[in-house]
Motif scaffolding. Sequence first.
Motif, short mmCIF file in Angstrom:
data_model
loop_
_atom_site.label_atom_id
_atom_site.label_comp_id
_atom_site.label_asym_id
_atom_site.label_seq_id
_atom_site.Cartn_x
_atom_site.Cartn_y
_atom_site.Cartn_z
N LEU A 1 0.27 -4.81 13.35
CA LEU A 1 0.94 -5.09 12.08
C LEU A 1 0.61 -3.99 11.09
O LEU A 1 -0.56 -3.71 10.84
N LYS A 2 1.64 -3.35 10.52
CA LYS A 2 1.45 -2.25 9.58
C LYS A 2 1.87 -2.68 8.18
O LYS A 2 2.99 -3.15 7.99
N LEU A 3 0.96 -2.52 7.23
CA LEU A 3 1.27 -2.86 5.85
C LEU A 3 2.24 -1.84 5.26
O LEU A 3 2.35 -0.71 5.74
N PRO A 4 2.94 -2.22 4.18
CA PRO A 4 3.86 -1.27 3.54
C PRO A 4 3.09 -0.10 2.93
O PRO A 4 1.88 -0.21 2.66
N GLN B 1 0.65 8.16 9.05
CA GLN B 1 1.43 8.10 7.81
C GLN B 1 0.62 7.48 6.65
O GLN B 1 1.15 7.34 5.55
N GLY B 2 -0.62 7.12 6.92
CA GLY B 2 -1.44 6.52 5.89
C GLY B 2 -1.24 5.03 5.73
O GLY B 2 -1.73 4.44 4.75
N LEU B 3 -0.55 4.39 6.66
CA LEU B 3 -0.32 2.94 6.59
C LEU B 3 -1.53 2.20 7.15
O LEU B 3 -2.04 2.54 8.23
N ILE B 4 -1.99 1.18 6.42
CA ILE B 4 -3.07 0.34 6.92
C ILE B 4 -2.52 -0.46 8.11
O ILE B 4 -1.50 -1.13 8.00
N THR B 5 -3.23 -0.37 9.24
CA THR B 5 -2.75 -0.95 10.49
C THR B 5 -3.74 -1.98 11.00
O THR B 5 -4.94 -1.71 11.08
N LEU B 6 -3.23 -3.16 11.33
CA LEU B 6 -4.05 -4.25 11.85
C LEU B 6 -3.68 -4.48 13.31
O LEU B 6 -2.50 -4.61 13.64
N ARG B 7 -4.69 -4.54 14.16
CA ARG B 7 -4.45 -4.82 15.58
C ARG B 7 -5.23 -6.08 15.96
O ARG B 7 -6.42 -6.18 15.65
N ASP C 1 4.38 -3.92 31.41
CA ASP C 1 3.63 -4.62 30.36
C ASP C 1 4.57 -5.09 29.26
O ASP C 1 5.15 -4.28 28.54
N ASP C 2 4.74 -6.40 29.13
CA ASP C 2 5.61 -6.98 28.12
C ASP C 2 4.80 -7.69 27.03
O ASP C 2 5.32 -8.56 26.34
N LYS C 3 3.54 -7.32 26.87
CA LYS C 3 2.65 -8.10 26.03
C LYS C 3 2.38 -7.47 24.67
O LYS C 3 1.60 -8.00 23.90
N GLU C 4 3.02 -6.35 24.35
CA GLU C 4 2.75 -5.66 23.09
C GLU C 4 3.94 -5.75 22.15
O GLU C 4 5.09 -5.71 22.59
N ILE C 5 3.65 -5.83 20.86
CA ILE C 5 4.70 -5.79 19.84
C ILE C 5 4.12 -5.16 18.58
O ILE C 5 2.93 -5.33 18.29
N THR C 6 4.95 -4.40 17.88
CA THR C 6 4.53 -3.74 16.65
C THR C 6 5.47 -4.14 15.51
O THR C 6 6.68 -4.13 15.67
N TYR C 7 4.86 -4.51 14.37
CA TYR C 7 5.60 -4.89 13.17
C TYR C 7 5.34 -3.88 12.06
O TYR C 7 4.19 -3.45 11.86
N TRP C 8 6.40 -3.52 11.33
CA TRP C 8 6.28 -2.70 10.14
C TRP C 8 6.77 -3.53 8.95
O TRP C 8 7.95 -3.89 8.88
N MET C 9 5.88 -3.87 8.01
CA MET C 9 6.30 -4.57 6.81
C MET C 9 7.06 -3.60 5.91
O MET C 9 6.58 -2.51 5.61
N CYS D 1 -7.77 -11.57 5.87
CA CYS D 1 -7.05 -11.99 7.07
C CYS D 1 -7.83 -13.15 7.67
O CYS D 1 -9.07 -13.12 7.71
N ASN D 2 -7.14 -14.17 8.10
CA ASN D 2 -7.81 -15.37 8.60
C ASN D 2 -8.34 -15.23 10.01
O ASN D 2 -9.04 -16.12 10.51
N LEU D 3 -8.01 -14.12 10.69
CA LEU D 3 -8.46 -13.91 12.06
C LEU D 3 -9.10 -12.53 12.21
O LEU D 3 -8.81 -11.62 11.41
N PRO D 4 -9.95 -12.35 13.21
CA PRO D 4 -10.54 -11.02 13.43
C PRO D 4 -9.47 -10.00 13.80
O PRO D 4 -8.60 -10.27 14.63
N VAL D 5 -9.53 -8.84 13.17
CA VAL D 5 -8.58 -7.76 13.45
C VAL D 5 -9.32 -6.42 13.46
O VAL D 5 -10.39 -6.29 12.87
N VAL D 6 -8.73 -5.46 14.13
CA VAL D 6 -9.21 -4.08 14.08
C VAL D 6 -8.36 -3.34 13.05
O VAL D 6 -7.14 -3.31 13.16
N ILE D 7 -9.00 -2.77 12.04
CA ILE D 7 -8.29 -2.15 10.92
C ILE D 7 -8.42 -0.63 11.02
O ILE D 7 -9.52 -0.10 11.24
N SER D 8 -7.32 0.05 10.84
CA SER D 8 -7.32 1.51 10.85
C SER D 8 -6.23 2.01 9.93
O SER D 8 -5.50 1.23 9.32
N GLU D 9 -6.10 3.32 9.82
CA GLU D 9 -5.04 3.96 9.04
C GLU D 9 -4.29 4.89 9.96
O GLU D 9 -4.89 5.72 10.65
N ASP D 10 -2.96 4.75 10.04
CA ASP D 10 -2.21 5.59 10.96
C ASP D 10 -1.92 6.96 10.36
O ASP D 10 -2.36 7.27 9.23
#
Length: 207
Positions: free
Chosen positions: A161-164, A183-189, A28-36, A172-181
């Motif tokens: 995408l993880k917020l600082p 470490q307490g970072l707000i995470t958008l999927r 599976d090469d379809k996933e990527i994770t960003y940390w701001m 957000c201009n698109l639908p996302v799933v929002i959670s908290e990881d």
Amino acid sequence: MRSIIILLFVFIGSIAGAQTESFHRAEDDKEITYWMLDPQTHQFRFSHDFNITRAGQKYAHSFVRKGSTVSDDVTFMNLDTGKKLPTRKATGKEVNALGYYPDKSDDDDVVVEGELPAPVPEGGSVRIRVQETYTDAERYFVDKNGELVWDRTFGRSRNTLKLPPGWMLVSCNLPVVISEDEQGLITLRMTNTRNDELHIIVRARKR
């Protein structure tokens, strides 16, 4: 009745065999994770995996998007051995000369190159994990109202995408799933079901 049962087992076994033959570990090469990172630095870190399957290929590559600057802390990890690859910054012209990719890069493009310990064998593959830090002041910044702005495109199907630390989502201009990881970072999927890139604009503010 007995013959029907036997045929049923043969049919199920054939399906199982076909599924086994088509399965490729970790393909599976379809996933990527960003940390701001701190938005004042305009930096973010990201990680993604991919397979190299071309027989004879000796180098792995990550193509730096125009407008972004890649830091020197790039890591190419061979997940099959757990060892890091030697890396360097190459040009698009140098990578084009290798003939690995159907789509050519501009000659002056920046490409991060990792050297495999040996060429990929016939019928084999190498699983690579890339971790990089980019600086991009045009697409990741704080506006005059003090809001963090992330304005980029995603080319993969599944993007995280993880917020600082200490920042919360405003819009957000698109639908996302929002959670908290953990470490307490707000995470958008977000999932891209289209064949083209996904243009996402995220705005956040300090909690």
